[in-house]
Design an enzyme around this catalytic site. Structure first.
Site, PDB file in Angstrom:
ATOM      1  N   ASP A   6     -73.009  86.335  35.149  1.00 49.18           N
ATOM      2  CA  ASP A   6     -72.758  85.235  34.056  1.00 49.18           C
ATOM      3  C   ASP A   6     -72.312  86.109  32.678  1.00 49.18           C
ATOM      4  O   ASP A   6     -73.331  86.738  32.063  1.00 49.18           O
ATOM      5  CB  ASP A   6     -73.906  84.661  33.907  1.00 49.18           C
ATOM      6  CG  ASP A   6     -73.754  83.349  33.276  1.00 49.18           C
ATOM      7  OD1 ASP A   6     -72.497  82.849  32.977  1.00 49.18           O
ATOM      8  OD2 ASP A   6     -74.571  82.462  33.048  1.00 49.18           O
ATOM      9  N   LYS A   8     -77.506  77.990  35.744  1.00 47.03           N
ATOM     10  CA  LYS A   8     -77.307  78.164  34.525  1.00 47.03           C
ATOM     11  C   LYS A   8     -78.617  78.364  33.870  1.00 47.03           C
ATOM     12  O   LYS A   8     -78.706  79.068  32.862  1.00 47.03           O
ATOM     13  CB  LYS A   8     -76.398  77.226  33.772  1.00 47.03           C
ATOM     14  CG  LYS A   8     -76.154  77.544  32.549  1.00 47.03           C
ATOM     15  CD  LYS A   8     -75.114  78.733  32.254  1.00 47.03           C
ATOM     16  CE  LYS A   8     -73.968  78.718  32.622  1.00 47.03           C
ATOM     17  NZ  LYS A   8     -73.010  79.671  32.232  1.00 47.03           N
ATOM     18  N   LYS A  63     -67.403  74.392  22.810  1.00 45.35           N
ATOM     19  CA  LYS A  63     -68.882  74.198  23.041  1.00 45.35           C
ATOM     20  C   LYS A  63     -69.514  74.124  22.008  1.00 45.35           C
ATOM     21  O   LYS A  63     -69.274  74.905  20.968  1.00 45.35           O
ATOM     22  CB  LYS A  63     -69.353  74.882  24.206  1.00 45.35           C
ATOM     23  CG  LYS A  63     -70.556  74.853  24.479  1.00 45.35           C
ATOM     24  CD  LYS A  63     -71.168  75.951  25.545  1.00 45.35           C
ATOM     25  CE  LYS A  63     -71.276  77.284  25.190  1.00 45.35           C
ATOM     26  NZ  LYS A  63     -71.779  78.145  25.983  1.00 45.35           N
ATOM     27  N   LYS A  92     -75.123  87.862  30.958  1.00 45.01           N
ATOM     28  CA  LYS A  92     -76.578  87.203  30.571  1.00 45.01           C
ATOM     29  C   LYS A  92     -77.510  87.622  31.339  1.00 45.01           C
ATOM     30  O   LYS A  92     -78.831  87.819  30.622  1.00 45.01           O
ATOM     31  CB  LYS A  92     -76.295  85.671  30.741  1.00 45.01           C
ATOM     32  CG  LYS A  92     -75.417  84.643  29.770  1.00 45.01           C
ATOM     33  CD  LYS A  92     -75.660  83.201  29.937  1.00 45.01           C
ATOM     34  CE  LYS A  92     -74.937  82.450  29.189  1.00 45.01           C
ATOM     35  NZ  LYS A  92     -73.345  82.334  29.536  1.00 45.01           N
TER      36      LYS A  92
END
Length: 506
Positions: free
Chosen positions: A297, A346, A387, A459
């Site tokens: 990620d 996520k 975002k 991530k």
């Protein structure tokens, strides 16, 4: 004390000298032809990356309300950041910095040959317009360069065929149902993962041959999949995975098929999405074949900031007790994440950022779980790729007090992710060429196939068995910087600078 690195004034960028050097670390010059195959090539990230590199290659300029713009690599660690070599030999209080890309021979991103797969058959120019990430004037100009330079077929007027993705694997069980409307370009053999994986292998070989490439890297930038429940006899060994594919087992995700195909073609694989693609069996296969894997990620905006702020709060001696994260976005990633199973993947990825806090500050917590942590993601089409992210950090402080820190940031999703994709590819290619030798070793050895050195861009870093997971951004960057320094015979970063702190009789 470690020897101090001095850099001469005359050759600031190259004349670094250390009193001692580690055992040799041979790093040959990069091979000239590297291919990058993107899973999800027609998505926002894939189309933006391709168009941006074409803009670089053709030195395009474009206008906006702010004036004239030229291509840049801002946001890329390798292309736009610097590394401190040491201090000037004539003035020990002035540090000398060089671009990271100049420390070792690294791949020039413009030289990448890009291809890949997508479940949408739109030409790359159309995909770029659909994504609506790049400024309109740049889209208008770069569209003519989104053509297949290696294609043998041309129209009657000599025009090259447009760049188009290869057919992608589509399994409605792994992505949100709302993705079905885009799935007009899918690989045959539905429900037959072994045959689909074999086709992906053929695609990699064909791409490599068509473009006369020395090596290829496969990078997943497609939709977030649901996570698979780990099963003994299905996911734990390469043999079990192969058998499950041949038996058409339902818990073999498309991303696992791409990763398996890449490893069997001796091609590195990078997972840029949060699902648990890098299964134990895949990691074992990577080690058996000596082919690198990295994931999971992209760490581009909100989570990157969280990894810095949580490290700051704990390092300052505070006790974080809660972290509430909210964001909304309107691109196709957000559309896919509006489904519960995909959101769960996520959520797991984003939660990992507090793991360092739980371990480093466990004496401050009454329970092993660490601070409360909630994550909310909402789909709002109107904001597109921009975002909106809001985070609230609450910490216990001195004598029963509370400290609340709230951040709001607008993350241009793809414009932050694409530089990370460049870094992941450039460093993955570099670390394939790095070998090391310890004092007691008979010869040079490659780096570990589980490429945890790339954690800065990810991530939820996947690390070798029994290795500690590091999420804090500072230590991740220092690890990268130190391996580059080791490759050129410099000591690790040393911020002690005892020569400036010890008493001297002047």
């Amino acid at each position: 004390m470690l020897p101090h690195t001095l850099v001469s004034d005359e050759r600031r960028a190259a004349a670094a000298a250390a009193a001692t050097a580690p055992n040799g670390v041979p790093t040959p010059a990069p091979t000239p032809r590297i291919g990058l195959m993107l899973v999800g090539w027609g998505g926002n990230n894939g189309s933006t990356l391709t168009a941006a590199l074409k803009a670089h290659a053709h030195q395009l300029t474009w206008r906006s309300a702010d004036g004239v713009h030229t291509p840049n690599y801002l946001g890329s660690l390798t292309q736009a950041s610097t590394v401190a070599l040491g201090t000037k030999s004539t003035s020990h209080n002035e540090k000398v910095y060089v671009p990271m890309k100049d420390v070792l021979p690294m791949l020039d991103p413009k030289d990448l040959v890009i291809g890949g797969w997508d479940i949408s058959g739109a030409p790359l120019a159309n995909a770029m317009r659909r994504a609506a990430v790049l400024p309109w004037d740049l889209q208008r100009q770069v569209a003519e360069f989104l053509v297949d330079d290696a294609a043998t077929d041309a129209t009657s007027d000599g025009a090259r065929a447009p760049l188009r993705p290869l057919a992608g694997i589509y399994d409605a069980d792994y992505v949100a149902l709302n993705q079905r409307e885009r799935a007009d370009h899918v690989l045959p053999f539905p429900g037959q993962p072994w045959l689909q994986m074999a086709q992906i292998r053929a695609d990699i070989r064909g791409f490599k041959q068509k473009h006369a490439l020395d090596r290829v890297i496969v990078l997943w930038t497609g939709n977030t999949e649901r996570c698979v429940p780990l099963m003994v006899g299905v996911h734990d060994t390469p043999r079990a995975m192969f058998r499950a594919m041949q038996q058409n087992h339902a818990e073999i995700a498309p991303s696992v098929l791409y990763a398996t195909a890449a490893l069997l073609e001796d091609t590195p694989f990078i997972n840029g999405s949060p699902q648990n693609t890098l299964l134990p069996g895949l990691q074992t296969l990577a080690q058996i074949r000596g082919v690198p894997l990295a994931g999971d990620d992209f760490k581009s905006g909100q989570t990157k900031l969280k990894s810095v702020l949580m490290d700051f709060l704990v390092s300052a001696g505070l006790k974080p007790v809660s972290l509430a994260s909210y964001n909304h976005l309107g691109n196709n990633d957000g559309h896919n994440l509006s489904s519960t199973a995909q959101f769960r993947s996520k959520e797991v990825s984003k939660r990992g950022v507090v793991e360092d806090v739980r371990v480093a500050a466990r004496e401050n917590f009454d329970h092993a779980a660490g601070p409360d942590h909630i994550i909310v993601i909402k789909y709002m089409p109107a904001v597109g790729d921009s975002k909106r992210a809001i985070d609230e950090y609450v910490s216990d402080i001195f004598m029963g007090g509370k400290h609340t820190l709230t951040t709001y940031n607008v993350c241009e999703d793809s414009l932050l992710a694409v530089p990370l994709m460049i870094d992941l590819v450039v460093l993955m290619e570099l670390f394939q060429r790095v070998k090391y030798q310890t004092v007691d070793a008979d010869g040079f050895q490659p780096l570990h196939p589980i490429a945890s050195l790339l954690s800065y861009m990810l991530k939820a870093p996947v690390v070798p068995a029994r290795a500690a997971v590091v999420n804090a951004l500072g230590p991740q960057r220092r690890a990268l910087e130190n391996i580059l320094r080791a490759c050129v015979g410099l000591q690790p970063v040393n911020e002690l600078e005892l020569e400036n702190k010890a008493y001297r009789d002047f």
